[in-house]
Design a protein around this motif. Structure first.
Motif, PDB file in Angstrom:
ATOM      1  N   ILE A 113       0.834  -1.195   0.124  1.00 56.85           N
ATOM      2  CA  ILE A 113      -0.030   0.139   0.078  1.00 56.85           C
ATOM      3  C   ILE A 113       0.873   0.963   0.095  1.00 56.85           C
ATOM      4  O   ILE A 113       0.637   2.165  -0.834  1.00 56.85           O
ATOM      5  CB  ILE A 113      -0.892  -0.047   1.246  1.00 56.85           C
ATOM      6  CG1 ILE A 113      -2.158  -1.182   1.024  1.00 56.85           C
ATOM      7  CG2 ILE A 113      -1.649   1.400   1.549  1.00 56.85           C
ATOM      8  CD1 ILE A 113      -2.858  -1.299   2.324  1.00 56.85           C
ATOM      9  N   PHE A 114       1.998   1.116   0.687  1.00 61.73           N
ATOM     10  CA  PHE A 114       2.868   2.355   0.881  1.00 61.73           C
ATOM     11  C   PHE A 114       3.406   2.799  -0.321  1.00 61.73           C
ATOM     12  O   PHE A 114       3.356   3.873  -0.821  1.00 61.73           O
ATOM     13  CB  PHE A 114       3.891   1.884   2.113  1.00 61.73           C
ATOM     14  CG  PHE A 114       4.886   3.293   2.213  1.00 61.73           C
ATOM     15  CD1 PHE A 114       4.443   4.140   3.250  1.00 61.73           C
ATOM     16  CD2 PHE A 114       5.986   2.916   1.627  1.00 61.73           C
ATOM     17  CE1 PHE A 114       5.187   5.133   3.493  1.00 61.73           C
ATOM     18  CE2 PHE A 114       6.916   4.465   1.963  1.00 61.73           C
ATOM     19  CZ  PHE A 114       6.667   5.198   2.897  1.00 61.73           C
ATOM     20  N   VAL A 115       3.987   1.660  -1.125  1.00 62.57           N
ATOM     21  CA  VAL A 115       4.844   1.852  -2.427  1.00 62.57           C
ATOM     22  C   VAL A 115       3.843   2.434  -3.514  1.00 62.57           C
ATOM     23  O   VAL A 115       3.907   3.127  -4.199  1.00 62.57           O
ATOM     24  CB  VAL A 115       5.572   0.552  -2.777  1.00 62.57           C
ATOM     25  CG1 VAL A 115       6.140   0.856  -4.397  1.00 62.57           C
ATOM     26  CG2 VAL A 115       6.476   0.300  -1.705  1.00 62.57           C
ATOM     27  N   TYR A 116       2.406   1.749  -3.482  1.00 64.89           N
ATOM     28  CA  TYR A 116       1.555   1.890  -4.572  1.00 64.89           C
ATOM     29  C   TYR A 116       1.169   3.400  -4.316  1.00 64.89           C
ATOM     30  O   TYR A 116       0.778   4.400  -5.312  1.00 64.89           O
ATOM     31  CB  TYR A 116       0.404   1.158  -4.322  1.00 64.89           C
ATOM     32  CG  TYR A 116      -0.452   1.333  -5.240  1.00 64.89           C
ATOM     33  CD1 TYR A 116      -0.771   0.596  -6.380  1.00 64.89           C
ATOM     34  CD2 TYR A 116      -1.867   1.995  -5.236  1.00 64.89           C
ATOM     35  CE1 TYR A 116      -1.510   0.601  -7.819  1.00 64.89           C
ATOM     36  CE2 TYR A 116      -2.773   2.273  -6.059  1.00 64.89           C
ATOM     37  CZ  TYR A 116      -2.541   1.762  -7.370  1.00 64.89           C
ATOM     38  OH  TYR A 116      -3.707   1.760  -8.426  1.00 64.89           O
ATOM     39  N   THR A 117       0.971   3.946  -2.918  1.00 65.55           N
ATOM     40  CA  THR A 117       0.583   5.249  -2.801  1.00 65.55           C
ATOM     41  C   THR A 117       1.477   6.382  -3.203  1.00 65.55           C
ATOM     42  O   THR A 117       1.195   7.288  -3.869  1.00 65.55           O
ATOM     43  CB  THR A 117       0.010   5.439  -1.388  1.00 65.55           C
ATOM     44  OG1 THR A 117      -0.942   4.615  -1.094  1.00 65.55           O
ATOM     45  CG2 THR A 117      -0.365   6.668  -1.044  1.00 65.55           C
ATOM     46  N   ILE A 118       2.965   5.936  -3.141  1.00 64.21           N
ATOM     47  CA  ILE A 118       3.988   7.015  -3.418  1.00 64.21           C
ATOM     48  C   ILE A 118       4.006   7.336  -4.785  1.00 64.21           C
ATOM     49  O   ILE A 118       4.181   8.081  -5.400  1.00 64.21           O
ATOM     50  CB  ILE A 118       5.297   6.322  -2.758  1.00 64.21           C
ATOM     51  CG1 ILE A 118       5.309   6.441  -1.330  1.00 64.21           C
ATOM     52  CG2 ILE A 118       6.397   7.023  -3.790  1.00 64.21           C
ATOM     53  CD1 ILE A 118       6.530   5.896  -0.586  1.00 64.21           C
ATOM     54  N   PHE A 119       3.902   5.905  -5.485  1.00 63.43           N
ATOM     55  CA  PHE A 119       3.868   6.083  -7.046  1.00 63.43           C
ATOM     56  C   PHE A 119       2.603   6.188  -7.781  1.00 63.43           C
ATOM     57  O   PHE A 119       2.466   6.055  -9.017  1.00 63.43           O
ATOM     58  CB  PHE A 119       4.497   4.664  -7.465  1.00 63.43           C
ATOM     59  CG  PHE A 119       5.951   4.495  -7.471  1.00 63.43           C
ATOM     60  CD1 PHE A 119       6.900   5.073  -7.860  1.00 63.43           C
ATOM     61  CD2 PHE A 119       6.355   3.734  -6.160  1.00 63.43           C
ATOM     62  CE1 PHE A 119       8.228   5.063  -7.608  1.00 63.43           C
ATOM     63  CE2 PHE A 119       7.532   3.686  -5.931  1.00 63.43           C
ATOM     64  CZ  PHE A 119       8.722   4.232  -6.777  1.00 63.43           C
ATOM     65  N   SER A 120       1.439   6.619  -6.949  1.00 62.56           N
ATOM     66  CA  SER A 120       0.208   6.994  -7.470  1.00 62.56           C
ATOM     67  C   SER A 120      -0.082   8.418  -7.050  1.00 62.56           C
ATOM     68  O   SER A 120      -0.983   8.456  -6.068  1.00 62.56           O
ATOM     69  CB  SER A 120      -0.788   5.965  -7.176  1.00 62.56           C
ATOM     70  OG  SER A 120      -0.511   4.876  -7.596  1.00 62.56           O
ATOM     71  N   ARG A 232      -2.610  12.812   2.076  1.00 58.40           N
ATOM     72  CA  ARG A 232      -1.838  11.730   1.727  1.00 58.40           C
ATOM     73  C   ARG A 232      -0.309  11.738   2.485  1.00 58.40           C
ATOM     74  O   ARG A 232       0.088  10.554   2.755  1.00 58.40           O
ATOM     75  CB  ARG A 232      -1.428  12.130   0.147  1.00 58.40           C
ATOM     76  CG  ARG A 232      -0.739  10.980  -0.700  1.00 58.40           C
ATOM     77  CD  ARG A 232      -0.515  11.402  -2.330  1.00 58.40           C
ATOM     78  NE  ARG A 232       0.055  10.340  -2.953  1.00 58.40           N
ATOM     79  CZ  ARG A 232       1.251  10.648  -3.218  1.00 58.40           C
ATOM     80  NH1 ARG A 232       1.788  11.622  -2.617  1.00 58.40           N
ATOM     81  NH2 ARG A 232       1.759   9.607  -3.839  1.00 58.40           N
ATOM     82  N   ILE A 233       0.143  12.667   2.679  1.00 59.45           N
ATOM     83  CA  ILE A 233       1.525  12.857   3.419  1.00 59.45           C
ATOM     84  C   ILE A 233       1.372  12.279   4.896  1.00 59.45           C
ATOM     85  O   ILE A 233       2.220  11.384   5.314  1.00 59.45           O
ATOM     86  CB  ILE A 233       1.815  14.239   3.364  1.00 59.45           C
ATOM     87  CG1 ILE A 233       2.507  14.780   2.369  1.00 59.45           C
ATOM     88  CG2 ILE A 233       3.296  14.183   4.586  1.00 59.45           C
ATOM     89  CD1 ILE A 233       2.744  16.229   2.214  1.00 59.45           C
ATOM     90  N   ILE A 234       0.220  12.377   5.413  1.00 58.62           N
ATOM     91  CA  ILE A 234      -0.108  11.933   6.958  1.00 58.62           C
ATOM     92  C   ILE A 234      -0.354  10.524   6.884  1.00 58.62           C
ATOM     93  O   ILE A 234       0.019   9.585   7.704  1.00 58.62           O
ATOM     94  CB  ILE A 234      -1.028  12.994   7.652  1.00 58.62           C
ATOM     95  CG1 ILE A 234      -0.794  14.005   7.809  1.00 58.62           C
ATOM     96  CG2 ILE A 234      -1.728  12.231   8.961  1.00 58.62           C
ATOM     97  CD1 ILE A 234      -1.754  15.012   8.492  1.00 58.62           C
ATOM     98  N   PHE A 235      -1.078  10.132   5.698  1.00 57.31           N
ATOM     99  CA  PHE A 235      -1.456   8.684   5.342  1.00 57.31           C
ATOM    100  C   PHE A 235      -0.321   8.063   5.248  1.00 57.31           C
ATOM    101  O   PHE A 235      -0.088   6.938   5.968  1.00 57.31           O
ATOM    102  CB  PHE A 235      -2.259   8.638   4.305  1.00 57.31           C
ATOM    103  CG  PHE A 235      -2.889   7.332   3.572  1.00 57.31           C
ATOM    104  CD1 PHE A 235      -3.656   6.429   4.881  1.00 57.31           C
ATOM    105  CD2 PHE A 235      -2.308   6.727   2.702  1.00 57.31           C
ATOM    106  CE1 PHE A 235      -3.811   4.942   4.299  1.00 57.31           C
ATOM    107  CE2 PHE A 235      -2.449   5.425   2.251  1.00 57.31           C
ATOM    108  CZ  PHE A 235      -3.228   4.620   3.135  1.00 57.31           C
TER     109      PHE A 235
END
Length: 251
Positions: A113-120, A232-235
């Motif tokens: 989830i962490f990686v997917y969110t960073i690259f989206s 998004r940053i806090i998430f």
């Protein structure tokens, strides 16, 4: 247990911060639980008291989101029902089974989830078309994530936000709002078990509950009023901290 005035002040302040963070991205327990244990509260009592005070925060955020029109209870009613059922099953089963295997699995899922969110970078900025039938979604994930929260718990809010955005196409603000409702639902089940077990420090839990109510209100207003990038940053921060916490527990 007896505490000094300064300790009660610390409990209140930490609960406010935890409620604020939890309303935005989940993970408030990562802030509040360690403080309870640092003050000498035994592990089971700390977990129980943390669940009590945290429930006030999720309720406060839920009410504020609902009043501001971010929650359609008719839309997510089946999610509430099946989350409750799943949490009942998970909380019951944990009495008979060892949940330690999840310590290995959950950090991996959260890392994805962490990686997917960073690259989206545009994830959750606008509402999109759902990729899954709503009724089926709430039945499946209500049972799965309700069960998980009752059985184990860490990262539940992160999972809810991710599936709301990824599968239902929710914008991030709506995803946060609906996550609070379903988090509160599963929290109530766990809280009921702890109450029966008699492990709660009521004075501390209720004082922290007041801090959580205020923090949850301020945090939910932050979600409503601020740009998605801040959420998004806090998430990402809370998902990252949850991963580190689970890895630390393993080590």
């Amino acid at each position: 247990m007896e505490f000094e005035i300064w300790q009660f002040a610390v409990f209140f302040i930490v609960a406010f911060i935890g409620g604020f963070i939890d309303a935005i991205a989940g993970g408030g327990g990562l802030i509040c639980l360690p403080i309870l244990m640092m003050m000498g509260v035994p592990a089971h009592t700390a977990l129980a008291t943390n669940k009590l005070q945290g429930s006030f925060g999720t309720l406060s955020a839920t009410i504020n989101f609902a009043l501001k029109g971010y929650i359609d209870f008719k839309e997510i009613f089946s999610g509430i029902v099946f989350t409750f059922i799943g949490a009942c099953l998970g909380t019951t089963l944990i009495l008979f089974l060892d949940a330690s295997f999840l310590n290995y699995l959950i950090p991996i899922l959260l890392f994805i989830i962490f990686v997917y969110t960073i690259f989206s970078p545009n994830l959750g900025e606008i509402e999109k078309e759902a990729k899954m039938n709503a009724k089926l979604f709430y039945i499946v994930f209500g049972l799965i994530l309700g069960f998980y929260d009752g059985f184990f718990g860490p990262g539940t809010g992160s999972f809810w936000m991710f599936v709301f955005i990824g599968l239902m196409g929710f914008a991030m603000k709506k995803a946060v709002a609906c996550t609070k409702v379903l988090n509160f639902t599963s929290n109530i089940v766990s809280l009921a078990v702890f109450i029966v077990g008699g492990h709660i420090l009521w004075a501390v839990g209720l004082l922290m509950g007041v801090g959580q109510i205020l923090g949850g209100y301020v945090g939910s207003n932050f979600v409503i009023n601020k740009d998605v990038k801040y959420i998004r940053i806090i998430f990402l921060t809370m998902v990252g901290l949850t991963i580190l916490k689970l890895i630390y527990d393993l080590i």
